[in-house]
Enzyme design. Sequence first.
Site, PDB file in Angstrom:
ATOM      1  N   GLN A 151       0.971  -1.449  -0.635  1.00 59.35           N
ATOM      2  CA  GLN A 151       0.504   0.308   0.278  1.00 59.35           C
ATOM      3  C   GLN A 151       0.932   0.987   0.078  1.00 59.35           C
ATOM      4  O   GLN A 151       0.560   2.444  -0.226  1.00 59.35           O
ATOM      5  CB  GLN A 151      -1.264  -0.131   1.120  1.00 59.35           C
ATOM      6  CG  GLN A 151      -0.176  -0.145   2.193  1.00 59.35           C
ATOM      7  CD  GLN A 151      -1.572  -0.149   3.675  1.00 59.35           C
ATOM      8  OE1 GLN A 151      -1.717  -0.920   4.505  1.00 59.35           O
ATOM      9  NE2 GLN A 151      -1.802   1.015   4.514  1.00 59.35           N
ATOM     10  N   CYS A 157      -5.273   0.565   3.349  1.00 56.91           N
ATOM     11  CA  CYS A 157      -5.522  -1.067   3.656  1.00 56.91           C
ATOM     12  C   CYS A 157      -6.681  -1.525   3.657  1.00 56.91           C
ATOM     13  O   CYS A 157      -6.945  -2.841   3.201  1.00 56.91           O
ATOM     14  CB  CYS A 157      -4.974  -1.168   5.251  1.00 56.91           C
ATOM     15  SG  CYS A 157      -5.619  -0.025   6.332  1.00 56.91           S
ATOM     16  N   HIS A 293      -6.468  -1.323  11.316  1.00 58.96           N
ATOM     17  CA  HIS A 293      -5.628  -1.128   9.864  1.00 58.96           C
ATOM     18  C   HIS A 293      -6.720  -2.790   9.139  1.00 58.96           C
ATOM     19  O   HIS A 293      -7.348  -3.581   9.958  1.00 58.96           O
ATOM     20  CB  HIS A 293      -4.515  -2.334  10.590  1.00 58.96           C
ATOM     21  CG  HIS A 293      -3.609  -2.597   9.178  1.00 58.96           C
ATOM     22  ND1 HIS A 293      -3.438  -1.584   7.807  1.00 58.96           N
ATOM     23  CD2 HIS A 293      -2.191  -4.146   9.268  1.00 58.96           C
ATOM     24  CE1 HIS A 293      -1.939  -2.450   7.231  1.00 58.96           C
ATOM     25  NE2 HIS A 293      -2.134  -3.765   7.957  1.00 58.96           N
ATOM     26  N   ASN A 314      -0.971  -9.093   4.757  1.00 63.40           N
ATOM     27  CA  ASN A 314      -0.958  -7.847   4.830  1.00 63.40           C
ATOM     28  C   ASN A 314      -0.987  -6.829   3.698  1.00 63.40           C
ATOM     29  O   ASN A 314      -0.457  -7.787   2.462  1.00 63.40           O
ATOM     30  CB  ASN A 314       0.235  -7.945   5.829  1.00 63.40           C
ATOM     31  CG  ASN A 314      -0.012  -6.095   6.193  1.00 63.40           C
ATOM     32  OD1 ASN A 314      -0.922  -5.779   6.220  1.00 63.40           O
ATOM     33  ND2 ASN A 314       0.631  -6.392   7.043  1.00 63.40           N
TER      34      ASN A 314
END
Length: 370
Positions: A151, A157, A293, A314
Site C-alpha cells: 500500500q 489498507c 488496520h 497484509n
Amino acid sequence: MALLANKRLLLVALVVVVSAAELCRAIPFDERDLASDEALWDLYERWQAHHGVQRHHGEKGRRFGTFKENVHFIHAHNKRGDRPYRLRLNRFGDMGREEFRSTFADSRINDLRRQSSHAAAVPGFMYAGVGDVPRSVDWRQAGAVTAVKDQGKCGSCWAFSTVVAVEGINAIRTGSLVSLSEQELIDCDKEESGCQGGLMEDAFEFIRSHSGITTEAAYPYRAANGTCDSVRSRRGRVVVIDGHQMVPAGSEDALAKAVAHQPVSVAIDAGGQAFQFYSDGVFTGDCGTDLDHGVAAVGYGVSDDGTAYWVVKNSWGPGWGEGGYIRMLRGAGDGGLCGIAMEASFPIKTSPNPAHKPPRRALISTASSQ
C-alpha cells in the site's frame, strides 16, 4: 485447463513473492553492532543502504535515536526467546511507533464506524449452520489469493483488505484468479477517505452498487488519492458481487466457519512495536483492540507445537513478515488477538460476471489441507 493455468500463475506469483522477499530481507546484526554508538551508526548506515532509504543529515541525526531504540527492542526480544515468534530489522527500522501507526496503520476503522452510518449488510450469517470445520485451511494453496501487494505511504489498507476478499470469492466461484484494483476504490468510493482510511463493508457496498470492480491492470495502484476515472474503472475484466455479510462480532469460531469457505476481511490493532517488526512464527504479541488496520484472513492452521493460528495477508509488501503474511494466535478469546474477530466481513457472490462466455465451474468448495 483454466484451473491448471491458474495454478501455474499462482506458482509464478509465489516465486515472485519469494524473490522479492529475498531482496528485502533484513540485514543481520549482533551484540557487536550494539556495543557503541559508533557501531550502531555504522549499522544505521548499512540499513539505509540496504533498504534504499534516503535521509538528509539533520533527519538522520534525529532518527538515529529511534533506530537505536528499535534495534535494542528487536535484539532483546529475539535473545529472550520466550515467545513463539521472532522480530527483524525491516524497512521500518527508524520509524517510531506513532509515526509508523499514522503512516501504515491508520485506517481509523473504530472511529469511522462510530462517526457515520455504514453500508447495511445482508441479514444473518450464511455459515451459521456449518458444523465441524477442517483442521487447516489455506486459500493460497487453492489458487484463490493473488501475490502480496504494498500500500505504500497511503492509509488504503481498507481497499486492499476488501480486494483480497473479492478476489478470493471470485476465484472460488469462477475458477479464475484476477488481480483487482484498489486504486479504483480509493478514487471512486466517495463514502471512504482514500489514503485517510475507510471501511471494508462500505467498499463491498460500493462494488455491489456500482456493478463491479475492474482489474488492477486496467486501473493501476498509485498510493495516492486521485480523481475517479470512470472510463478506466470500466475497462478490463469486471468482477461483481451481490452484497456482504458481517461475521458475528467477537466470535473466532464464527470467523473460522467463514474462512473455511472464503477469504475474509478483518480489522486489527496493528500499531504495536512488535507487530511493526514481526518476522516469523505465531504472533502472540501485546496489542489492544483499537482497530486501525484492514487485512484479510486467508486461512488458519496449527503449528508443530500445537499452537492454533490465523493466516493473515497484509499489504506492506513481501519484505515484511513471512513473505507479506503473519500467523496470528487463534483462540485468544475476547474478540481474538488484536481484535481480529471483532469486525470481520465477507462478500457474497451468486451473480455471474458480465461476460458473453458462460461462467467457469467453481474452483473448489473448500481449501482444507487436512
